[in-house]
Design a protein around this motif. Structure first.
Motif, PDB file in Angstrom:
ATOM      1  N   TYR A 130       0.819  -1.205   0.000  1.00 21.27           N
ATOM      2  CA  TYR A 130       0.000   0.000   0.000  1.00 21.27           C
ATOM      3  C   TYR A 130       0.857   1.261   0.000  1.00 21.27           C
ATOM      4  O   TYR A 130       1.916   1.314   0.631  1.00 21.27           O
ATOM      5  CB  TYR A 130      -0.897   0.040   1.233  1.00 21.27           C
ATOM      6  CG  TYR A 130      -2.048  -0.954   1.214  1.00 21.27           C
ATOM      7  CD1 TYR A 130      -2.761  -1.215   0.052  1.00 21.27           C
ATOM      8  CD2 TYR A 130      -2.422  -1.627   2.381  1.00 21.27           C
ATOM      9  CE1 TYR A 130      -3.815  -2.114   0.043  1.00 21.27           C
ATOM     10  CE2 TYR A 130      -3.489  -2.518   2.376  1.00 21.27           C
ATOM     11  CZ  TYR A 130      -4.170  -2.765   1.212  1.00 21.27           C
ATOM     12  OH  TYR A 130      -5.214  -3.657   1.202  1.00 21.27           O
ATOM     13  N   ASP A 131       0.369   2.278  -0.694  1.00 26.40           N
ATOM     14  CA  ASP A 131       0.963   3.606  -0.686  1.00 26.40           C
ATOM     15  C   ASP A 131       0.230   4.405   0.392  1.00 26.40           C
ATOM     16  O   ASP A 131      -0.991   4.557   0.333  1.00 26.40           O
ATOM     17  CB  ASP A 131       0.763   4.248  -2.064  1.00 26.40           C
ATOM     18  CG  ASP A 131       1.399   5.614  -2.191  1.00 26.40           C
ATOM     19  OD1 ASP A 131       1.621   6.280  -1.162  1.00 26.40           O
ATOM     20  OD2 ASP A 131       1.662   6.032  -3.330  1.00 26.40           O
ATOM     21  N   THR A 132       0.953   4.907   1.388  1.00 25.99           N
ATOM     22  CA  THR A 132       0.288   5.580   2.516  1.00 25.99           C
ATOM     23  C   THR A 132      -0.541   6.782   2.080  1.00 25.99           C
ATOM     24  O   THR A 132      -1.530   7.114   2.726  1.00 25.99           O
ATOM     25  CB  THR A 132       1.322   6.049   3.562  1.00 25.99           C
ATOM     26  OG1 THR A 132       2.306   6.883   2.924  1.00 25.99           O
ATOM     27  CG2 THR A 132       2.008   4.859   4.200  1.00 25.99           C
ATOM     28  N   GLN A 134      -2.529   6.980  -0.271  1.00 24.13           N
ATOM     29  CA  GLN A 134      -3.843   6.540  -0.727  1.00 24.13           C
ATOM     30  C   GLN A 134      -4.709   5.998   0.412  1.00 24.13           C
ATOM     31  O   GLN A 134      -5.821   5.528   0.170  1.00 24.13           O
ATOM     32  CB  GLN A 134      -3.682   5.451  -1.795  1.00 24.13           C
ATOM     33  CG  GLN A 134      -2.832   5.857  -2.985  1.00 24.13           C
ATOM     34  CD  GLN A 134      -3.395   7.059  -3.726  1.00 24.13           C
ATOM     35  OE1 GLN A 134      -4.608   7.172  -3.901  1.00 24.13           O
ATOM     36  NE2 GLN A 134      -2.530   7.966  -4.155  1.00 24.13           N
ATOM     37  N   HIS A 135      -4.208   6.065   1.639  1.00 25.22           N
ATOM     38  CA  HIS A 135      -4.934   5.511   2.777  1.00 25.22           C
ATOM     39  C   HIS A 135      -5.034   6.536   3.901  1.00 25.22           C
ATOM     40  O   HIS A 135      -4.455   7.611   3.820  1.00 25.22           O
ATOM     41  CB  HIS A 135      -4.235   4.226   3.252  1.00 25.22           C
ATOM     42  CG  HIS A 135      -4.277   3.125   2.237  1.00 25.22           C
ATOM     43  ND1 HIS A 135      -5.165   2.085   2.289  1.00 25.22           N
ATOM     44  CD2 HIS A 135      -3.551   2.922   1.101  1.00 25.22           C
ATOM     45  CE1 HIS A 135      -4.993   1.281   1.262  1.00 25.22           C
ATOM     46  NE2 HIS A 135      -4.016   1.771   0.504  1.00 25.22           N
ATOM     47  N   HIS A 143       7.457   9.735   1.679  1.00 26.71           N
ATOM     48  CA  HIS A 143       6.533   8.952   0.866  1.00 26.71           C
ATOM     49  C   HIS A 143       6.836   7.497   1.191  1.00 26.71           C
ATOM     50  O   HIS A 143       7.971   7.050   1.032  1.00 26.71           O
ATOM     51  CB  HIS A 143       6.758   9.231  -0.615  1.00 26.71           C
ATOM     52  CG  HIS A 143       5.659   8.716  -1.490  1.00 26.71           C
ATOM     53  ND1 HIS A 143       5.333   9.301  -2.683  1.00 26.71           N
ATOM     54  CD2 HIS A 143       4.790   7.684  -1.333  1.00 26.71           C
ATOM     55  CE1 HIS A 143       4.327   8.641  -3.244  1.00 26.71           C
ATOM     56  NE2 HIS A 143       3.981   7.651  -2.430  1.00 26.71           N
ATOM     57  N   TYR A 145       5.839   3.265   1.154  1.00 29.14           N
ATOM     58  CA  TYR A 145       5.122   2.065   0.731  1.00 29.14           C
ATOM     59  C   TYR A 145       5.093   1.105   1.921  1.00 29.14           C
ATOM     60  O   TYR A 145       6.121   0.874   2.570  1.00 29.14           O
ATOM     61  CB  TYR A 145       5.837   1.374  -0.433  1.00 29.14           C
ATOM     62  CG  TYR A 145       5.786   2.102  -1.750  1.00 29.14           C
ATOM     63  CD1 TYR A 145       4.919   3.176  -1.967  1.00 29.14           C
ATOM     64  CD2 TYR A 145       6.622   1.723  -2.788  1.00 29.14           C
ATOM     65  CE1 TYR A 145       4.889   3.830  -3.181  1.00 29.14           C
ATOM     66  CE2 TYR A 145       6.591   2.378  -4.018  1.00 29.14           C
ATOM     67  CZ  TYR A 145       5.732   3.435  -4.209  1.00 29.14           C
ATOM     68  OH  TYR A 145       5.712   4.088  -5.413  1.00 29.14           O
ATOM     69  N   ARG A 203      -3.054  -7.344  -2.640  1.00 30.75           N
ATOM     70  CA  ARG A 203      -3.632  -6.019  -2.928  1.00 30.75           C
ATOM     71  C   ARG A 203      -2.516  -4.998  -3.050  1.00 30.75           C
ATOM     72  O   ARG A 203      -1.439  -5.152  -2.461  1.00 30.75           O
ATOM     73  CB  ARG A 203      -4.614  -5.636  -1.821  1.00 30.75           C
ATOM     74  CG  ARG A 203      -5.742  -6.660  -1.694  1.00 30.75           C
ATOM     75  CD  ARG A 203      -6.775  -6.274  -0.649  1.00 30.75           C
ATOM     76  NE  ARG A 203      -7.719  -7.394  -0.471  1.00 30.75           N
ATOM     77  CZ  ARG A 203      -8.756  -7.638  -1.269  1.00 30.75           C
ATOM     78  NH1 ARG A 203      -9.004  -6.811  -2.283  1.00 30.75           N
ATOM     79  NH2 ARG A 203      -9.543  -8.667  -1.057  1.00 30.75           N
ATOM     80  N   PHE A 204      -2.765  -3.950  -3.828  1.00 29.22           N
ATOM     81  CA  PHE A 204      -1.738  -2.929  -4.010  1.00 29.22           C
ATOM     82  C   PHE A 204      -2.365  -1.557  -4.185  1.00 29.22           C
ATOM     83  O   PHE A 204      -3.545  -1.422  -4.463  1.00 29.22           O
ATOM     84  CB  PHE A 204      -0.847  -3.260  -5.220  1.00 29.22           C
ATOM     85  CG  PHE A 204      -1.589  -3.368  -6.529  1.00 29.22           C
ATOM     86  CD1 PHE A 204      -1.670  -2.266  -7.370  1.00 29.22           C
ATOM     87  CD2 PHE A 204      -2.197  -4.548  -6.917  1.00 29.22           C
ATOM     88  CE1 PHE A 204      -2.353  -2.352  -8.586  1.00 29.22           C
ATOM     89  CE2 PHE A 204      -2.865  -4.641  -8.120  1.00 29.22           C
ATOM     90  CZ  PHE A 204      -2.950  -3.551  -8.954  1.00 29.22           C
ATOM     91  N   ASP A 205      -1.537  -0.547  -4.008  1.00 32.20           N
ATOM     92  CA  ASP A 205      -1.915   0.871  -4.068  1.00 32.20           C
ATOM     93  C   ASP A 205      -2.868   1.228  -2.930  1.00 32.20           C
ATOM     94  O   ASP A 205      -2.499   1.661  -1.911  1.00 32.20           O
ATOM     95  CB  ASP A 205      -2.533   1.251  -5.400  1.00 32.20           C
ATOM     96  CG  ASP A 205      -1.511   1.191  -6.539  1.00 32.20           C
ATOM     97  OD1 ASP A 205      -0.329   0.933  -6.257  1.00 32.20           O
ATOM     98  OD2 ASP A 205      -1.908   1.381  -7.692  1.00 32.20           O
TER      99      ASP A 205
END
Length: 205
Positions: A130-132, A134-135, A143, A145, A203-205
């Motif tokens: 996950y990209d922080t 986006q959450h 930045h 991950y 899951r990603f992004d």
């Protein structure tokens, strides 16, 4: 989502860092250095972080800037999820931390679980990347991950560590206060489901 001023500040910092690394023109170097200073001024103006500290925290790297990697171990045992209580804020998180040079992501997950929870585990599969941004994580100067790796419990007894007070297994409906910079409630709920499903996709992004 992080505030726009932070997105801009981090982008300016990344561009300035790349420029300082690759430009050979002395005047361009001065311009990139000034851009780096502006990025620090933006962050200092919107946070409680002292301007001097930002030099070490926000503009301390050289070369082409890339996201930092935070690795978290997901240990599900008899329907309960392992969490550790962080000494820094008293809240709970999946065991984990920054990736270490010289170790694979799986090795980091196992090492952090042993150090923070006193348990020996075996990494078995990647559940999410996950990209922080986006959450629902609080704003942070990096930045980041986040890698969530499912681990199989081998042995040990849940205990605290150098940076943690306690380690316990929790039911999904009885979660303690979570440390949102490390993992969000939405992520934890999804990890409960995916760790219990061997066919769940990464899951990603």
């Amino acid at each position: 989502m992080e505030p726009k001023w932070l997105t801009w500040a981090k982008e300016i910092q990344a561009l300035a860092q790349a420029g300082l690394a690759y430009s050979r023109d002395v005047y361009d170097q001065e311009r990139f250095q000034r851009l780096r200073e502006i990025s620090k001024e933006i962050v200092a103006g919107h946070t409680d972080i002292p301007y001097v500290k930002l030099t070490d925290l926000f503009t301390n790297e050289t070369g082409y800037q890339t996201p930092k990697v935070d690795i978290r171990a997901v240990v599900l045992e008899k329907g309960k999820l392992l969490l550790v209580q962080e000494k820094s804020d008293g809240k709970w998180a999946l065991p984990g931390g920054w990736g270490d040079v010289g170790l694979t992501p799986g090795e980091v997950a196992a090492k952090e679980t042993l150090e923070e929870a006193g348990l020996r585990v075996k990494p078995v599969r990647m559940l999410a990347v996950y990209d922080t941004v986006q959450h629902d994580h609080p704003p942070m100067p990096y930045h980041v991950y986040k890698l969530f790796i499912q681990c199989e419990l081998l042995n040990g007894r849940p205990t605290g560590g150098l940076e943690t007070s306690r380690a316990e297994f929790f039911n999904e409906d009885r979660l303690p206060p979570l440390s949102p910079g490390r993992n969000t409630q939405k992520q934890i709920f999804q990890l409960f489901k995916d760790a219990a499903d061997p066919d769940a996709p990464c899951r990603f992004d």
